[in-house]
Design a protein around this motif. Structure first.
Motif, PDB file in Angstrom:
ATOM      1  N   MET A 290       0.835  -1.196   0.000  1.00 46.25           N
ATOM      2  CA  MET A 290       0.000   0.000   0.000  1.00 46.25           C
ATOM      3  C   MET A 290       0.876   1.254   0.000  1.00 46.25           C
ATOM      4  N   PHE A 291       0.718   2.037  -1.040  1.00 43.44           N
ATOM      5  CA  PHE A 291       1.463   3.285  -1.141  1.00 43.44           C
ATOM      6  C   PHE A 291       0.734   4.194  -2.126  1.00 43.44           C
ATOM      7  N   PRO A 292       0.628   5.488  -1.827  1.00 45.64           N
ATOM      8  CA  PRO A 292      -0.089   6.415  -2.725  1.00 45.64           C
ATOM      9  C   PRO A 292       0.746   6.779  -3.958  1.00 45.64           C
ATOM     10  N   PHE A 293       0.913   5.800  -4.846  1.00 46.86           N
ATOM     11  CA  PHE A 293       1.737   6.029  -6.036  1.00 46.86           C
ATOM     12  C   PHE A 293       1.195   7.169  -6.896  1.00 46.86           C
ATOM     13  N   LYS A 294      -0.122   7.316  -6.934  1.00 45.23           N
ATOM     14  CA  LYS A 294      -0.725   8.372  -7.756  1.00 45.23           C
ATOM     15  C   LYS A 294      -0.287   9.745  -7.248  1.00 45.23           C
ATOM     16  N   THR A 295      -0.227   9.906  -5.930  1.00 40.58           N
ATOM     17  CA  THR A 295       0.218  11.177  -5.352  1.00 40.58           C
ATOM     18  C   THR A 295       1.656  11.472  -5.759  1.00 40.58           C
ATOM     19  N   LEU A 296       2.509  10.448  -5.673  1.00 35.82           N
ATOM     20  CA  LEU A 296       3.908  10.618  -6.042  1.00 35.82           C
ATOM     21  C   LEU A 296       4.048  10.901  -7.533  1.00 35.82           C
TER      22      LEU A 296
END
Length: 226
Positions: A157-163
């Protein structure tokens, strides 16, 4: 008056550099006045050639490594320089990685070449989880978009879209990996450098460096755009 003396008069080189820094990075960046102005020994001489640019690199590397010990604390350039603001992911390990790897914003003709990455560190290579090579990274070997693609393959789980959105807004792409090398024989010069095989310094890149030094660089030459 010498060229160095002209730098400090009204409308001189110093004022022009401060104005350009404010325009490129914002007023806050210029308020710290961290500038290195290199002038030729002979008035009118061209210093935008490989030998002079390598000397410029050595000067800037020395300047960026200066430390000051005050109030029982050792201060580095990274402690006071302007750098891009990054999102807070509320993941301590990830936030530490970004804190280490996001460099000071440095505007220099060296940004037209791979060697510009040598100014950005980090001082201690950073390990990025999920990379196939397991090789710690510095800006000399970092390809941010490739790294992001590799991390997206991991199932955590990681906010890749934010990055990803942050990188797009900041203009961060493949770092310095597709820029020509001032010294193509350098073992660290990436294989993706356009002059790695030819072993020749691109005249077009030299013209780009000259354009930036004249105060009219393209946005891709700015250090935030990697």
């Amino acid at each position: 008056m010498s060229s160095s003396g002209n730098a400090f008069v009204e409308g001189g080189r110093l004022q022009k550099e401060l104005s350009y820094t404010s325009e490129a990075l914002g007023v806050a960046a210029a308020s710290t006045h961290q500038l290195v102005i290199q002038t030729p020994r002979d008035l009118g001489a061209n210093i935008l050639h490989p030998a002079a640019l390598k000397e410029h690199l050595a000067i800037l590397k020395a300047a960026t490594q200066v430390t000051v010990h005050l109030f029982d604390i050792t201060w580095k350039l990274k402690d006071i320089c302007y750098a891009l603001n990054i999102p807070n992911f509320d993941m301590h390990y990830i936030d530490q990685i970004f804190d280490s790897i996001i460099p000071c914003a440095i505007i220099t003709p060296l940004d037209c070449f791979w060697e510009g990455s040598k100014l950005l560190g980090p001082g201690y290579p950073v390990h990025i989880p999920g990379t196939q090579t397991h090789k710690p990274v510095q800006w000399t070997n970092l390809n941010p978009m490739w790294m992001l693609d590799e991390m997206k393959k991991l199932q955590f789980m990681f906010p890749f879209k934010t990055l990803e959105d942050y990188m797009k807004r900041a203009g961060i792409t493949n770092g310095y990996q597709s820029k020509p090398c001032l010294d193509p024989t350098d073992p660290e010069c990436p294989k993706t450098a356009p002059n790695k095989k030819s072993q020749q310094v691109s005249k077009q890149a030299s013209k780009q460096a000259s354009k930036q030094a004249g105060g009219q660089p393209s946005k891709r030459t700015l250090s935030p755009r990697l």
